[in-house]
Design an enzyme around this catalytic site. Structure first.
Site, mmCIF file in Angstrom:
data_model
loop_
_atom_site.group_PDB
_atom_site.id
_atom_site.type_symbol
_atom_site.label_atom_id
_atom_site.label_comp_id
_atom_site.label_asym_id
_atom_site.label_seq_id
_atom_site.Cartn_x
_atom_site.Cartn_y
_atom_site.Cartn_z
ATOM 1 N N LYS A 138 13.651 -4.921 3.845
ATOM 2 C CA LYS A 138 13.306 -3.866 2.898
ATOM 3 C C LYS A 138 14.312 -2.730 3.018
ATOM 4 C CE LYS A 138 10.439 -0.490 3.510
ATOM 5 N NZ LYS A 138 9.672 0.739 3.316
ATOM 6 N N ASP B 108 12.685 -0.882 -2.194
ATOM 7 C CA ASP B 108 11.435 -0.138 -2.302
ATOM 8 C C ASP B 108 11.708 1.330 -2.638
ATOM 9 O OD1 ASP B 108 8.756 0.533 -2.164
ATOM 10 O OD2 ASP B 108 8.739 0.704 0.023
ATOM 11 N N LYS C 95 9.877 2.874 -5.290
ATOM 12 C CA LYS C 95 8.605 3.406 -5.812
ATOM 13 C C LYS C 95 8.804 4.304 -7.043
ATOM 14 C CE LYS C 95 6.220 3.349 -1.320
ATOM 15 N NZ LYS C 95 7.340 2.981 -0.432
ATOM 16 N N ASP D 3 7.936 7.828 -13.192
ATOM 17 C CA ASP D 3 8.503 8.795 -14.120
ATOM 18 C C ASP D 3 8.059 8.395 -15.520
ATOM 19 O OD1 ASP D 3 10.239 10.786 -15.312
ATOM 20 O OD2 ASP D 3 11.493 10.634 -13.517
ATOM 21 N N THR E 205 -0.540 3.074 2.328
ATOM 22 C CA THR E 205 -1.323 2.733 3.521
ATOM 23 C C THR E 205 -1.456 3.914 4.475
ATOM 24 O OG1 THR E 205 0.693 1.766 4.471
ATOM 25 C CG2 THR E 205 -0.892 0.251 3.467
ATOM 26 N N ARG F 53 8.525 -0.622 12.439
ATOM 27 C CA ARG F 53 8.737 -0.208 13.824
ATOM 28 C C ARG F 53 8.340 -1.251 14.853
ATOM 29 N NH1 ARG F 53 6.494 5.724 12.265
ATOM 30 N NH2 ARG F 53 5.670 4.435 10.580
#
Length: 236
Positions: A32, A59, A61, A64, A123, A215
């Site tokens: 990603k 990614d 997002k 608009d 999340t 992570r």
């Protein structure tokens, strides 16, 4: 499609290449690229990763007015990425415009169109936050399912959501509608800033179509071993 997508939450391309070199023997690597990395490196990071045969989830997002999103997606559609994102809260017209731009851009470049995924609720968002800050009075689960149905009816290929919501989303949509899940942690890991987290094994049980893991892999003492542990739990 059941990818484990490594979130490349690094600041520069040099950091990315040093990290990726550890996975030189891993087939079908999927990563990603998010805002921080893309805004610094631009499309060249996509090109460099594609030259290594790596699949990419871009990614950004987008959220608009429909015309702006359509034109942006036209550009992204030419990048030969596998997945891109919009916010479902942008509405049906915006999502349909994103799909048009994505398809037209990929046709222009002669590449396969990316899967269009809509973000339902982040999340990191709790139900209390959603209700008090977004002024959405329903439950978090109701909001997620509503956004998933809206995304599907507007031409999206799937959603980004917590794995905890996958069964409801699949029930409310269909088997081909993808649920790609961030917020994945091994049982021994910290949840950090995520609120709705699950293990890879639990995500598999819930019907996940793909994991986004950051992570737990990138900060591990041995990232390759951590990836392999997740793959084993995930059933690969």
């Amino acid at each position: 499609m059941r990818p484990i997508i490594i979130a490349l939450d690094f600041k520069t391309g040099d950091e990315v290449y040093t990290f990726i070199d550890q996975f030189e023997h891993q087939d079908q690597l999927f990563v990603k690229v998010g805002m921080e990395l893309f805004y610094f490196e631009g499309p060249k990071i996509i090109q460099a990763l594609r030259q290594r045969g790596i699949h990419i989830f871009l990614d950004l997002k987008l959220y608009d007015i429909p015309n702006t999103v359509e034109q942006a997606m036209f550009q992204l559609g030419q990048q030969e990425v596998s997945m891109v994102t919009v916010h479902a809260a942008g509405g049906s017209e915006m999502i349909r415009a994103a799909k048009r731009g994505l398809v037209n851009g990929s046709q222009q470049a002669g590449v396969a169109p990316a899967k269009l995924l809509a973000v339902t609720q982040l999340t990191s968002t709790s139900e209390e936050q959603m209700q008090t800050e977004q002024l959405i009075p329903v439950t978090l689960k109701s909001s997620v399912v509503h956004y998933a149905q809206l995304a599907q009816s507007s031409g999206a290929d799937g959603v980004i959501s917590s794995a905890l919501e996958d069964p409801m989303i699949h029930e409310a949509t269909n088997d081909d509608f993808l649920c790609i899940n961030p917020g994945i942690r091994l049982a021994t890991d910290s949840a950090d800033d995520q609120k709705r987290v699950v293990t890879p094994a639990k995500a598999a049980d819930l019907g996940s179509n793909g994991l986004v893991v950051g992570r737990s892999i990138t900060k591990a003492a041995d990232p390759v071993a951590a990836y392999q542990t997740i793959a084993k739990e995930w059933g690969l």
